[in-house]
Design a protein around this motif. Structure first.
Motif, PDB file in Angstrom:
ATOM      1  N   GLN A  54     139.514  33.514  -1.900  1.00 31.47           N
ATOM      2  CA  GLN A  54     139.971  32.405  -1.047  1.00 31.47           C
ATOM      3  C   GLN A  54     138.980  32.253   0.106  1.00 31.47           C
ATOM      4  OE1 GLN A  54     144.194  32.262   0.101  1.00 31.47           O
ATOM      5  NE2 GLN A  54     143.500  32.361   2.220  1.00 31.47           N
ATOM      6  N   THR A  55     138.781  31.011   0.553  1.00 31.67           N
ATOM      7  CA  THR A  55     137.864  30.801   1.678  1.00 31.67           C
ATOM      8  C   THR A  55     138.364  31.599   2.879  1.00 31.67           C
ATOM      9  OG1 THR A  55     137.449  28.558   0.890  1.00 31.67           O
ATOM     10  CG2 THR A  55     136.724  29.078   3.121  1.00 31.67           C
ATOM     11  N   PRO A  56     137.544  32.518   3.383  1.00 28.21           N
ATOM     12  CA  PRO A  56     138.018  33.413   4.439  1.00 28.21           C
ATOM     13  C   PRO A  56     138.256  32.690   5.758  1.00 28.21           C
ATOM     14  CG  PRO A  56     135.737  33.881   3.894  1.00 28.21           C
ATOM     15  CD  PRO A  56     136.201  32.852   2.942  1.00 28.21           C
ATOM     16  N   LEU A  57     139.054  33.321   6.601  1.00 28.91           N
ATOM     17  CA  LEU A  57     139.472  32.720   7.862  1.00 28.91           C
ATOM     18  C   LEU A  57     138.279  32.343   8.729  1.00 28.91           C
ATOM     19  CD1 LEU A  57     141.960  32.065   9.630  1.00 28.91           C
ATOM     20  CD2 LEU A  57     141.635  34.286  10.695  1.00 28.91           C
ATOM     21  N   PHE A  58     137.263  33.189   8.782  1.00 24.19           N
ATOM     22  CA  PHE A  58     136.129  32.891   9.661  1.00 24.19           C
ATOM     23  C   PHE A  58     135.342  31.676   9.182  1.00 24.19           C
ATOM     24  CE2 PHE A  58     133.968  35.634   6.598  1.00 24.19           C
ATOM     25  CZ  PHE A  58     132.712  35.054   6.476  1.00 24.19           C
ATOM     26  N   ARG A  59     135.491  31.270   7.918  1.00 22.31           N
ATOM     27  CA  ARG A  59     134.840  30.048   7.444  1.00 22.31           C
ATOM     28  C   ARG A  59     135.756  28.845   7.548  1.00 22.31           C
ATOM     29  NH1 ARG A  59     132.032  30.254   1.912  1.00 22.31           N
ATOM     30  NH2 ARG A  59     131.383  28.232   2.694  1.00 22.31           N
ATOM     31  N   ARG A  60     137.084  29.074   7.592  1.00 27.46           N
ATOM     32  CA  ARG A  60     138.031  27.959   7.703  1.00 27.46           C
ATOM     33  C   ARG A  60     138.115  27.422   9.123  1.00 27.46           C
ATOM     34  NH1 ARG A  60     141.690  31.311   4.424  1.00 27.46           N
ATOM     35  NH2 ARG A  60     142.820  31.768   6.335  1.00 27.46           N
ATOM     36  N   LEU A  61     137.884  28.283  10.119  1.00 29.48           N
ATOM     37  CA  LEU A  61     138.006  27.854  11.507  1.00 29.48           C
ATOM     38  C   LEU A  61     136.791  27.038  11.929  1.00 29.48           C
ATOM     39  CD1 LEU A  61     139.373  31.119  13.129  1.00 29.48           C
ATOM     40  CD2 LEU A  61     140.644  29.072  12.550  1.00 29.48           C
ATOM     41  N   PRO A  62     136.984  26.021  12.766  1.00 26.66           N
ATOM     42  CA  PRO A  62     135.849  25.188  13.184  1.00 26.66           C
ATOM     43  C   PRO A  62     134.932  25.930  14.140  1.00 26.66           C
ATOM     44  CG  PRO A  62     137.831  24.531  14.339  1.00 26.66           C
ATOM     45  CD  PRO A  62     138.251  25.547  13.334  1.00 26.66           C
ATOM     46  N   LYS A  63     133.646  25.636  14.025  1.00 21.27           N
ATOM     47  CA  LYS A  63     132.667  26.197  14.932  1.00 21.27           C
ATOM     48  C   LYS A  63     132.455  25.185  16.056  1.00 21.27           C
ATOM     49  CE  LYS A  63     131.862  29.080  11.506  1.00 21.27           C
ATOM     50  NZ  LYS A  63     132.888  29.206  10.497  1.00 21.27           N
ATOM     51  N   ILE A  64     132.959  25.499  17.253  1.00 21.06           N
ATOM     52  CA  ILE A  64     132.815  24.565  18.366  1.00 21.06           C
ATOM     53  C   ILE A  64     132.276  25.299  19.579  1.00 21.06           C
ATOM     54  CG2 ILE A  64     134.606  22.923  17.670  1.00 21.06           C
ATOM     55  CD1 ILE A  64     136.460  24.400  19.695  1.00 21.06           C
ATOM     56  N   GLY A  65     131.694  24.527  20.474  1.00 20.60           N
ATOM     57  CA  GLY A  65     131.289  25.100  21.748  1.00 20.60           C
ATOM     58  C   GLY A  65     129.870  25.603  21.749  1.00 20.60           C
ATOM     59  N   PHE A  66     129.486  26.058  22.907  1.00 14.03           N
ATOM     60  CA  PHE A  66     128.131  26.529  23.151  1.00 14.03           C
ATOM     61  C   PHE A  66     128.191  27.513  24.296  1.00 14.03           C
ATOM     62  CE2 PHE A  66     124.535  25.841  26.077  1.00 14.03           C
ATOM     63  CZ  PHE A  66     123.498  26.311  25.289  1.00 14.03           C
ATOM     64  N   THR A  67     127.500  28.626  24.189  1.00 10.91           N
ATOM     65  CA  THR A  67     127.465  29.620  25.256  1.00 10.91           C
ATOM     66  C   THR A  67     126.081  29.604  25.886  1.00 10.91           C
ATOM     67  OG1 THR A  67     129.023  30.974  24.045  1.00 10.91           O
ATOM     68  CG2 THR A  67     127.826  32.040  25.824  1.00 10.91           C
ATOM     69  N   ASN A  68     126.038  29.223  27.134  1.00 11.58           N
ATOM     70  CA  ASN A  68     124.772  29.183  27.856  1.00 11.58           C
ATOM     71  C   ASN A  68     124.430  30.588  28.320  1.00 11.58           C
ATOM     72  OD1 ASN A  68     122.587  28.632  29.410  1.00 11.58           O
ATOM     73  ND2 ASN A  68     123.612  27.262  30.829  1.00 11.58           N
ATOM     74  N   ILE A  69     123.294  31.115  27.855  1.00 13.10           N
ATOM     75  CA  ILE A  69     122.920  32.488  28.207  1.00 13.10           C
ATOM     76  C   ILE A  69     122.373  32.579  29.627  1.00 13.10           C
ATOM     77  CG2 ILE A  69     122.522  33.256  25.837  1.00 13.10           C
ATOM     78  CD1 ILE A  69     119.474  32.890  26.422  1.00 13.10           C
ATOM     79  N   ASN A  70     122.035  31.430  30.217  1.00 11.62           N
ATOM     80  CA  ASN A  70     121.487  31.423  31.567  1.00 11.62           C
ATOM     81  C   ASN A  70     122.530  31.074  32.625  1.00 11.62           C
ATOM     82  OD1 ASN A  70     118.830  31.952  30.638  1.00 11.62           O
ATOM     83  ND2 ASN A  70     118.674  29.829  30.003  1.00 11.62           N
ATOM     84  N   LYS A  71     123.815  31.076  32.248  1.00  9.49           N
ATOM     85  CA  LYS A  71     124.876  30.684  33.173  1.00  9.49           C
ATOM     86  C   LYS A  71     124.980  31.688  34.321  1.00  9.49           C
ATOM     87  CE  LYS A  71     129.784  29.733  33.365  1.00  9.49           C
ATOM     88  NZ  LYS A  71     131.063  29.787  32.682  1.00  9.49           N
ATOM     89  N   LYS A  72     125.130  31.143  35.536  1.00  6.70           N
ATOM     90  CA  LYS A  72     125.300  31.987  36.710  1.00  6.70           C
ATOM     91  C   LYS A  72     126.765  31.950  37.125  1.00  6.70           C
ATOM     92  CE  LYS A  72     120.689  31.132  38.495  1.00  6.70           C
ATOM     93  NZ  LYS A  72     119.911  30.523  39.580  1.00  6.70           N
ATOM     94  N   GLU A  73     127.372  33.107  37.265  1.00  3.49           N
ATOM     95  CA  GLU A  73     128.760  33.176  37.695  1.00  3.49           C
ATOM     96  C   GLU A  73     128.812  33.705  39.119  1.00  3.49           C
ATOM     97  OE1 GLU A  73     131.865  34.605  35.254  1.00  3.49           O
ATOM     98  OE2 GLU A  73     130.850  34.044  33.403  1.00  3.49           O
ATOM     99  N   TYR A  74     129.558  32.995  39.953  1.00  3.08           N
ATOM    100  CA  TYR A  74     129.670  33.352  41.352  1.00  3.08           C
ATOM    101  C   TYR A  74     131.033  33.958  41.642  1.00  3.08           C
ATOM    102  CZ  TYR A  74     125.468  30.613  42.294  1.00  3.08           C
ATOM    103  OH  TYR A  74     124.179  30.150  42.313  1.00  3.08           O
ATOM    104  N   LYS A  75     131.063  34.974  42.486  1.00  2.00           N
ATOM    105  CA  LYS A  75     132.315  35.508  43.027  1.00  2.00           C
ATOM    106  C   LYS A  75     132.611  34.681  44.270  1.00  2.00           C
ATOM    107  CE  LYS A  75     135.401  38.906  43.576  1.00  2.00           C
ATOM    108  NZ  LYS A  75     136.691  38.639  43.092  1.00  2.00           N
ATOM    109  N   ILE A  76     133.759  34.013  44.281  1.00  2.00           N
ATOM    110  CA  ILE A  76     134.068  33.057  45.335  1.00  2.00           C
ATOM    111  C   ILE A  76     134.938  33.701  46.400  1.00  2.00           C
ATOM    112  CG2 ILE A  76     135.292  30.903  45.813  1.00  2.00           C
ATOM    113  CD1 ILE A  76     134.291  29.939  43.078  1.00  2.00           C
TER     114      ILE A  76
END
Length: 145
Positions: A54-76
């Motif tokens: 059967q088509t496995p779960l990881f192939r049935r779920l949609p691939k969405i989004g993007f992770t920016n590796i250069n993202k800066k996170e600030y402590k506010i």
């Protein structure tokens, strides 16, 4: 009682079953693998996530989004939080010593919510205009690093 007198509790130690050591052991010949089939062969078995074709779960779920590796996170930090601290010199080292931040490499941003009543000297990565005006009005100084 001495260390050399210690003994295991009866039944706590069990010898592992020795597989593939002759027919008399009861676990010889096929070594508990059965006769034919995928799992009887060396290297047999399926990959993790296999669902029998059967088509496995990881192939049935949609691939969405993007992770920016250069993202800066600030402590506010807001002014009301800085006002409660018992230090007048605020930078990465002093916040780390007060255990307000867990890592000295974190980026710090100050926002202008709340009131400031004491003179503060700040060395931060970013600061809002309202926060900067409030700190300078209270007699403090701001340095953006």
């Amino acid at each position: 009682m001495k260390l050399h007198e210690l003994k295991y509790t009866k039944g706590s130690k069990q010898t592992p079953t020795r597989i593939g050591r002759g027919m008399a052991s009861g676990k010889g010949k096929t070594s508990t693998r059965g006769h034919k089939g995928q799992n009887s062969r060396s290297g047999g078995g399926t990959r993790p996530g296999f669902e029998g074709g059967q088509t496995p779960l990881f192939r049935r779920l949609p691939k969405i989004g993007f992770t920016n590796i250069n993202k800066k996170e600030y402590k506010i930090f807001n002014l009301e939080v800085l006002d409660k601290l018992k230090i007048s010199e605020i930078n990465h080292d002093t916040l780390f010593e007060q255990k307000v931040i867990k890592n000295k490499n974190v980026l710090i941003k100050v926002l202008g919510r709340g009131e400031i009543t004491k003179k503060l000297n700040l060395k931060v990565n970013k600061i809002s205009e309202t926060a900067k005006k409030a700190i300078e009005a209270a007699g403090g100084s701001v340095e953006v690093i």
